[in-house]
Design a protein around this motif. Structure first.
Motif, mmCIF file in Angstrom:
data_model
loop_
_atom_site.group_PDB
_atom_site.id
_atom_site.type_symbol
_atom_site.label_atom_id
_atom_site.label_comp_id
_atom_site.label_asym_id
_atom_site.label_seq_id
_atom_site.Cartn_x
_atom_site.Cartn_y
_atom_site.Cartn_z
ATOM 1 N N VAL A 165 0.849 -1.202 0.000
ATOM 2 C CA VAL A 165 0.000 0.000 0.000
ATOM 3 C C VAL A 165 0.881 1.247 0.000
ATOM 4 C CG1 VAL A 165 -1.605 1.366 1.427
ATOM 5 C CG2 VAL A 165 -2.039 -1.061 1.049
ATOM 6 N N ARG A 166 1.947 1.227 0.820
ATOM 7 C CA ARG A 166 2.847 2.393 0.892
ATOM 8 C C ARG A 166 3.531 2.639 -0.456
ATOM 9 N NH1 ARG A 166 4.293 4.847 5.357
ATOM 10 N NH2 ARG A 166 6.391 5.188 4.565
ATOM 11 N N SER B 127 -8.819 3.127 12.506
ATOM 12 C CA SER B 127 -8.198 3.672 13.719
ATOM 13 C C SER B 127 -7.689 2.556 14.620
ATOM 14 C CB SER B 127 -9.207 4.534 14.487
ATOM 15 O OG SER B 127 -9.373 5.776 13.844
ATOM 16 N N ARG B 128 -8.482 1.505 14.754
ATOM 17 C CA ARG B 128 -8.110 0.411 15.649
ATOM 18 C C ARG B 128 -6.830 -0.272 15.163
ATOM 19 N NH1 ARG B 128 -12.344 -3.069 15.154
ATOM 20 N NH2 ARG B 128 -13.725 -1.770 16.369
ATOM 21 N N ALA B 129 -6.692 -0.371 13.826
ATOM 22 C CA ALA B 129 -5.509 -1.025 13.267
ATOM 23 C C ALA B 129 -4.306 -0.066 13.210
ATOM 24 C CB ALA B 129 -5.827 -1.537 11.865
ATOM 25 N N GLY B 130 -4.515 1.183 13.610
ATOM 26 C CA GLY B 130 -3.402 2.140 13.619
ATOM 27 C C GLY B 130 -2.965 2.581 12.234
ATOM 28 N N LEU B 131 -3.870 2.481 11.247
ATOM 29 C CA LEU B 131 -3.472 2.754 9.867
ATOM 30 C C LEU B 131 -3.188 4.239 9.598
ATOM 31 C CD1 LEU B 131 -5.682 0.333 7.732
ATOM 32 C CD2 LEU B 131 -3.327 0.054 8.493
ATOM 33 N N HIS B 132 -3.823 5.139 10.366
ATOM 34 C CA HIS B 132 -3.529 6.565 10.157
ATOM 35 C C HIS B 132 -2.044 6.822 10.392
ATOM 36 C CE1 HIS B 132 -7.472 8.284 9.442
ATOM 37 N NE2 HIS B 132 -7.962 7.523 10.392
ATOM 38 N N GLY B 133 -1.550 6.298 11.512
ATOM 39 C CA GLY B 133 -0.150 6.511 11.853
ATOM 40 C C GLY B 133 0.788 5.841 10.854
ATOM 41 N N LEU B 134 0.427 4.638 10.409
ATOM 42 C CA LEU B 134 1.303 3.865 9.518
ATOM 43 C C LEU B 134 1.319 4.424 8.094
ATOM 44 C CD1 LEU B 134 0.190 0.339 10.772
ATOM 45 C CD2 LEU B 134 2.446 1.359 11.113
ATOM 46 N N LEU B 135 0.292 5.200 7.752
ATOM 47 C CA LEU B 135 0.188 5.684 6.366
ATOM 48 C C LEU B 135 0.219 7.209 6.252
ATOM 49 C CD1 LEU B 135 -2.594 3.223 5.104
ATOM 50 C CD2 LEU B 135 -0.194 3.245 4.400
ATOM 51 N N VAL C 196 -9.251 -4.032 4.621
ATOM 52 C CA VAL C 196 -9.083 -2.591 4.424
ATOM 53 C C VAL C 196 -7.818 -2.333 3.605
ATOM 54 C CG1 VAL C 196 -8.656 -0.393 5.608
ATOM 55 C CG2 VAL C 196 -10.362 -1.983 6.506
ATOM 56 N N LEU C 197 -6.739 -3.051 3.921
ATOM 57 C CA LEU C 197 -5.477 -2.849 3.196
ATOM 58 C C LEU C 197 -5.609 -3.255 1.728
ATOM 59 C CD1 LEU C 197 -2.956 -4.045 5.929
ATOM 60 C CD2 LEU C 197 -3.079 -1.741 4.945
ATOM 61 N N SER C 198 -6.274 -4.381 1.471
ATOM 62 C CA SER C 198 -6.372 -4.820 0.077
ATOM 63 C C SER C 198 -7.251 -3.864 -0.730
ATOM 64 C CB SER C 198 -6.884 -6.256 -0.023
ATOM 65 O OG SER C 198 -8.247 -6.303 0.268
ATOM 66 N N ALA C 199 -8.277 -3.289 -0.087
ATOM 67 C CA ALA C 199 -9.120 -2.315 -0.787
ATOM 68 C C ALA C 199 -8.341 -1.026 -1.064
ATOM 69 C CB ALA C 199 -10.369 -2.011 0.040
ATOM 70 N N LEU C 200 -7.547 -0.588 -0.095
ATOM 71 C CA LEU C 200 -6.709 0.603 -0.304
ATOM 72 C C LEU C 200 -5.724 0.360 -1.437
ATOM 73 C CD1 LEU C 200 -5.820 1.849 3.300
ATOM 74 C CD2 LEU C 200 -7.100 3.091 1.548
ATOM 75 N N LEU D 232 -5.517 2.647 -4.828
ATOM 76 C CA LEU D 232 -4.257 3.367 -5.073
ATOM 77 C C LEU D 232 -3.623 2.917 -6.396
ATOM 78 C CD1 LEU D 232 -2.905 3.350 -1.425
ATOM 79 C CD2 LEU D 232 -3.611 5.371 -2.724
ATOM 80 N N ARG D 233 -3.732 1.615 -6.684
ATOM 81 C CA ARG D 233 -3.232 1.116 -7.975
ATOM 82 C C ARG D 233 -3.979 1.773 -9.130
ATOM 83 N NH1 ARG D 233 -0.764 -4.304 -8.315
ATOM 84 N NH2 ARG D 233 -1.873 -4.588 -10.254
#
Lengths: 79, 370
Positions: free
Chosen positions: B21-22, B50-58, B233-237, B241-242
């Motif tokens: 994703v990154r 939010s629970r998975a911490g994705l804001h911070g990671l991305l 969520v990651l696979s949809a992102l 993005l692709r």
């Protein structure tokens, strides 16, 4: 928007109307009118006391295989 | 199946997807000349992210913006006030999902009405409200119908169930919302900038993928229907993005274990039997044509608005509460002066802080640092 929990059918009360599902740790009566006939052992997505759809085990496994293949290959061109 | 479902939480696989994703976000940013903005429409996705911490990671690669997908949050203040009026009637037992209880109207909340002696009860399902109507024949049981396409068919079923059981003391205050018209409004709003949608998994289970094609076909914006586990969520992102990186726009179903091309036809049919689309007021978005549901045909007999001659009175929202702007993706909870100071989950000023799916509640719980 609409929280759903997967539950396994453990008892059919009235065909195409009511069944009992097991959500880890809890058993609950749920409405099955929206998903038609259900079979023991099938997984349903439960929202507010009703099944909204059946979970497709084959599709679930395929999604995982796709991601696992990608992880193994490490090829950015493949998803 | 249980083992398969558990694998959707696999941390190792999550790390690989996150890396992808990154990478893809960077390519999308190169194409756009800035960070891509992806809106998660659904409140349950807001919570999952939010629970998975994705804001911070991305944070350095993609802007994740919350949208108008928390049912309680988009409920207009005039509807909350109308429910407060209903609760005050002596013959009424008002039933609702728990989230709505503490949402402030212009004069108090249902919780406060209950403390003052009103008969307000939290139910898990509209079918529980029907059972209550059977158990309390001398009471008028009213269910507050909030929620999107996922919930409206169940409420339609509950009305049919009540009719089948001959219960004349069950009615519904109809305040359901249809989410595609809200997406259309956002896409046409010049103040809202977004590049792609993470689309609701469960409302789309009812609607199906095909009904969402307009997002890409008419507006040129990519969308991915997503499940609610971190890997979903990651696979949809990754998918949207692709598309952004490849200058493409499609609506793709990344939740195929549940979502079908045509949705759930039984659910769509029961919704169409009992309700008809109507103009509806959304907090933040205003009135949108065809975005609500009103009773039709014989079913109007179960309409609480008619039965109790309820009037919707439009009032001003609380001063300074940015819930409306947050629901349009214009600002983030941190941009609100009340957030975490005068507005907290214990003492909320607006519905975005009350609901467990509200953006402010999610940010308060998971995103505060220091």
């Amino acid at each position: 928007m609409c929280l759903g929990v997967p539950g396994k059918v453990v008892e059919i009360l009235e065909p195409s109307r009511w069944a009992v599902v097991e959500i880890p740790g809890v058993r609950r009566r749920v409405g099955t009118a929206l998903v038609g006939e259900v079979r023991l052992g099938e997984y349903l997505m439960i929202h507010a006391g009703y099944a909204i759809e059946k979970l497709d085990a084959e599709q679930a496994a395929q999604s995982l295989e796709l991601w696992e293949a990608m992880a193994g290959a490490g090829d950015p061109g493949q998803v | 199946m249980q083992e398969i479902l558990a694998r959707f939480k696999d941390a190792q696989l999550g790390k690989v997807l996150l890396r992808r994703v990154r990478e893809e976000a960077e390519r999308a940013a190169d194409v756009l000349g800035r960070l891509p903005v992806c809106m998660e429409v659904c409140g349950t996705h807001t919570m999952a992210i939010s629970r998975a911490g994705l804001h911070g990671l991305l944070r350095d690669r993609v802007v994740l913006q919350s949208g108008p997908g928390c049912p309680v949050c988009v409920t207009d203040q005039a509807d909350i006030d109308a429910c407060l009026d209903l609760a005050r009637r002596r013959e009424v037992t008002l039933t609702t999902f728990g989230d709505l209880l503490r949402v402030p109207g212009s004069r108090g909340s249902l919780e406060e009405e209950r403390a003052g002696g009103a008969d307000v009860r939290v139910v898990y399902s509209p079918s529980d409200a029907v059972d209550l109507a059977a158990a309390l024949p001398e009471r008028q049981v009213v269910f507050v119908g909030v929620g999107f396409e996922t919930t409206a068919p169940l409420v339609a079923l509950s009305v049919r169930e009540a009719a089948t059981r001959g219960l004349t003391n069950y009615s519904v205050y109809p305040s359901h919302k249809l989410y595609p018209p809200a997406l259309r409004a956002l896409l046409l709003d010049p103040e809202v900038r977004l590049d792609a949608f993470l689309l609701p998994g469960h409302a789309s289970t009812i609607l199906g993928r095909r009904r969402l094609n307009f997002i890409a076909a008419e507006h040129g914006v990519p969308g991915a229907i997503a499940g609610f586990e971190p890997l979903d969520v990651l696979s949809a992102l990754l998918e949207i993005l692709r598309q952004l990186a490849g200058r493409r726009a499609e609506v793709v179903n990344t939740y195929p274990r549940l979502v079908r091309e045509e949705g759930n036809p039984v659910a769509v049919a029961i919704m169409a039997e009992v309700f008809t689309p109507s103009r509806a007021a959304w907090r933040g978005l205003g009135e949108l044509p065809g975005s609500g549901l009103e009773f039709k045909g014989q079913w109007v007999a179960h309409d609480a608005i008619r039965r109790f001659q309820v009037e919707r009175v439009v009032t001003r929202p609380r001063r300074g509460c940015l819930c409306g702007e947050i629901l349009r993706g214009k600002v983030k909870p941190f941009d609100c002066g009340h957030f975490g100071r005068t507005c907290t989950p214990v003492s909320p000023l607006g519905p975005c802080m009350v609901s467990s799916e509200g953006a402010c509640a999610a940010y308060y719980r998971y995103e505060r640092t220091g």
